[in-house]
Write an enzyme that holds these catalytic residues in place. Structure first.
Site, PDB file in Angstrom:
ATOM      1  N   LYS A 156      57.806  75.776  34.565  1.00  0.00           N
ATOM      2  CA  LYS A 156      57.371  74.375  34.511  1.00  0.00           C
ATOM      3  C   LYS A 156      58.594  73.444  34.530  1.00  0.00           C
ATOM      4  O   LYS A 156      59.720  73.890  34.283  1.00  0.00           O
ATOM      5  CB  LYS A 156      56.546  74.144  33.243  1.00  0.00           C
ATOM      6  CG  LYS A 156      57.350  74.292  31.956  1.00  0.00           C
ATOM      7  CD  LYS A 156      56.446  74.350  30.727  1.00  0.00           C
ATOM      8  CE  LYS A 156      57.275  74.476  29.464  1.00  0.00           C
ATOM      9  NZ  LYS A 156      56.479  74.943  28.323  1.00  0.00           N
ATOM     10  N   TYR A 184      82.378  49.662  29.367  1.00  0.00           N
ATOM     11  CA  TYR A 184      81.466  48.682  28.764  1.00  0.00           C
ATOM     12  C   TYR A 184      81.675  48.615  27.255  1.00  0.00           C
ATOM     13  O   TYR A 184      81.820  49.641  26.589  1.00  0.00           O
ATOM     14  CB  TYR A 184      80.007  49.093  29.008  1.00  0.00           C
ATOM     15  CG  TYR A 184      79.514  48.880  30.407  1.00  0.00           C
ATOM     16  CD1 TYR A 184      79.516  47.609  30.991  1.00  0.00           C
ATOM     17  CD2 TYR A 184      78.997  49.942  31.149  1.00  0.00           C
ATOM     18  CE1 TYR A 184      79.031  47.410  32.275  1.00  0.00           C
ATOM     19  CE2 TYR A 184      78.504  49.749  32.434  1.00  0.00           C
ATOM     20  CZ  TYR A 184      78.529  48.483  32.990  1.00  0.00           C
ATOM     21  OH  TYR A 184      78.054  48.294  34.250  1.00  0.00           O
TER      22      TYR A 184
HETATM   23  C1  PLP Z   1      56.928  76.193  27.743  1.00  0.00           C
HETATM   24  C2  PLP Z   1      55.984  77.235  27.287  1.00  0.00           C
HETATM   25  C3  PLP Z   1      56.415  78.555  27.094  1.00  0.00           C
HETATM   26  C4  PLP Z   1      57.846  78.981  27.228  1.00  0.00           C
HETATM   27  O1  PLP Z   1      58.585  78.667  26.073  1.00  0.00           O
HETATM   28  P1  PLP Z   1      60.118  79.122  25.936  1.00  0.00           P
HETATM   29  O2  PLP Z   1      60.536  78.791  24.570  1.00  0.00           O
HETATM   30  O3  PLP Z   1      60.888  78.339  26.961  1.00  0.00           O
HETATM   31  O4  PLP Z   1      60.164  80.575  26.239  1.00  0.00           O
HETATM   32  C5  PLP Z   1      55.457  79.502  26.757  1.00  0.00           C
HETATM   33  N1  PLP Z   1      54.156  79.160  26.618  1.00  0.00           N
HETATM   34  C6  PLP Z   1      53.728  77.900  26.783  1.00  0.00           C
HETATM   35  C7  PLP Z   1      52.280  77.585  26.589  1.00  0.00           C
HETATM   36  C8  PLP Z   1      54.612  76.895  27.105  1.00  0.00           C
HETATM   37  O5  PLP Z   1      54.172  75.638  27.260  1.00  0.00           O
END
Ligand code: PLP
Length: 380
Positions: A41, A271
């Protein structure tokens, strides 16, 4: 942004060899025969979802996890064939997008189930769904104490198949919270029994994110959902006290010195004039700024590596530019590579280090690298 022959010299190097290394390393650490979902994702936490997914597909992961159907469609358009789970379900009206692209949706609202069932009926197919159980995160998911009721309603939808049941941990990274994590596991197991007693036939039972999978062996179910560890971001999301697999960072961040000048002692820079030279100084300008994901809160707080020496950020990070004090760098020249994250000679700066300067976690650093920063993929 993709790499072209001549462009702004600020880039993220994505080492796909290290991605593969991390996957192998985690698999070896976990051992046994379970499934692996690679969570890609948010553009693979900023690493490039298409390229990372292709690599992980070749490496033999079983599933990919995305946030939304839009992210799943991007992978399908790129030719990815692995099963893809939309971890954040879908939005009203996206039912056909889900089905036409062979995506699998997480479901936690009966209304979404109804919409998907109807679309599946119209398409004369059965749609697989994964049921999200909220065992203590308090975010999306059917609360563990409402599973029976939800399951009874789900029975009415003849074009849905409950293929998986899952939950998500709130504090698996913190061993002081073990009692709570164990309670989440228990609630999940109870919810699973209810589902099985009602004669659903899920084949995936998954709970664990990276810290769950590494630090809580009894949370692995028959599939783990891994994001962070695959990208080598174990340093700040795995408990310090546990055994862990060896991990290598996948993303490095580079720029180049584009302007270099001698500045007399007692001069203010940038800045707000927050930096005052205390000696005759050599100051380098590099073309990266907060738009690129190099946060303005790193002003006067972070450092980079130039020619094998650390160089502090001097003054306020602006939108497109950052200044470095390279007075102590041997032989600094225009065109020298600046390592903002990564390893140069013996020195290294990790996403975890940048994160700690910002009081956040490494995930936010890699996710925050803007698309304006082009990616150079290393496939070794
Ligand atoms: C993002 C996510 C993961 C992965 O988590 P990590 O800590 O990056 O391994 C697993 N399950 C769900 C539902 C997530 O949203």
């Amino acid at each position: 942004m993709t790499e072209t022959a001549a462009q702004r010299p600020t880039w993220a190097e994505i080492n796909l060899g290290n991605l593969s290394f991390n996957f192998r390393s985690v698999k070896q650490f976990i051992g046994g025969d379970i499934g692996y979902m690679a969570v890609v994702k948010a553009d693979a936490y900023g690493h490039g979802a298409v390229e990372c997914s292709k690599r992980l597909e070749a490496d033999g992961v079983d599933w990919l996890g995305v946030a939304s159907p839009e992210e799943g469609v991007e992978l399908r358009k790129a030719g990815i064939r692995l099963p893809i789970l939309c971890l954040g379900s879908f939005w009203d009206g996206q039912e056909s997008l889900v089905l036409n692209n062979d995506l699998t949706a997480v479901v936690y609202l009966i209304e979404e189930a109804r919409l998907l069932d109807r679309a599946a009926k119209d398409a004369r197919i059965t749609a697989n769904i994964h049921l999200k159980v909220d065992t203590g995160m308090g975010r999306i998911g059917v609360r563990f104490d409402a599973i029976a009721e939800f399951a009874d309603k789900l029975k009415n939808f003849t074009n849905l198949n409950l293929q998986g049941i899952m939950t998500h941990f709130a504090a698996a990274d913190d061993l002081r919270e073990n009692a709570f994590t164990n309670e989440q596991i228990k609630r999940f197991n109870d919810a699973t029994s209810i589902i099985l007693n009602k004669r659903f036939t899920p084949i995936y039972f998954d709970l664990a994110n990276s810290p769950g999978a590494i630090a809580h062996p009894d949370s692995r179910g028959n599939m783990v959902r891994l994001g962070g560890v695959l990208y080598g971001l174990g340093g700040d999301v795995l408990p310090q006290e546990t055994d862990k697999p060896e991990l290598k960072p996948v993303m490095s961040l580079y720029s180049k010195i584009v302007h270099l000048k001698q500045i007399p002692s007692g001069t203010t820079l940038g800045y707000g004039r927050t930096f005052v030279t205390r000696r005759d100084s050599l100051i380098a300008t590099i073309p990266i700024g907060y738009k690129d994901g190099y946060s303005r809160r790193l002003s006067n707080r972070c450092r980079a590596i130039v020619n094998g020496s650390f160089s502090p950020v001097a003054g306020i990070v602006s939108m497109d530019w950052t200044l470095l004090d390279v007075t102590d760098v041997p032989n600094a020249k225009v065109g020298d590579i600046v390592t903002l994250m990564g390893t140069q000679n013996e020195l290294s700066i990790k996403a975890e280090d940048v994160a700690s300067a910002l009081d956040t976690i490494s995930y936010e650093i890699t996710c925050g690298i803007d698309r304006r920063v082009y990616k150079r993929f290393i496939s070794a």
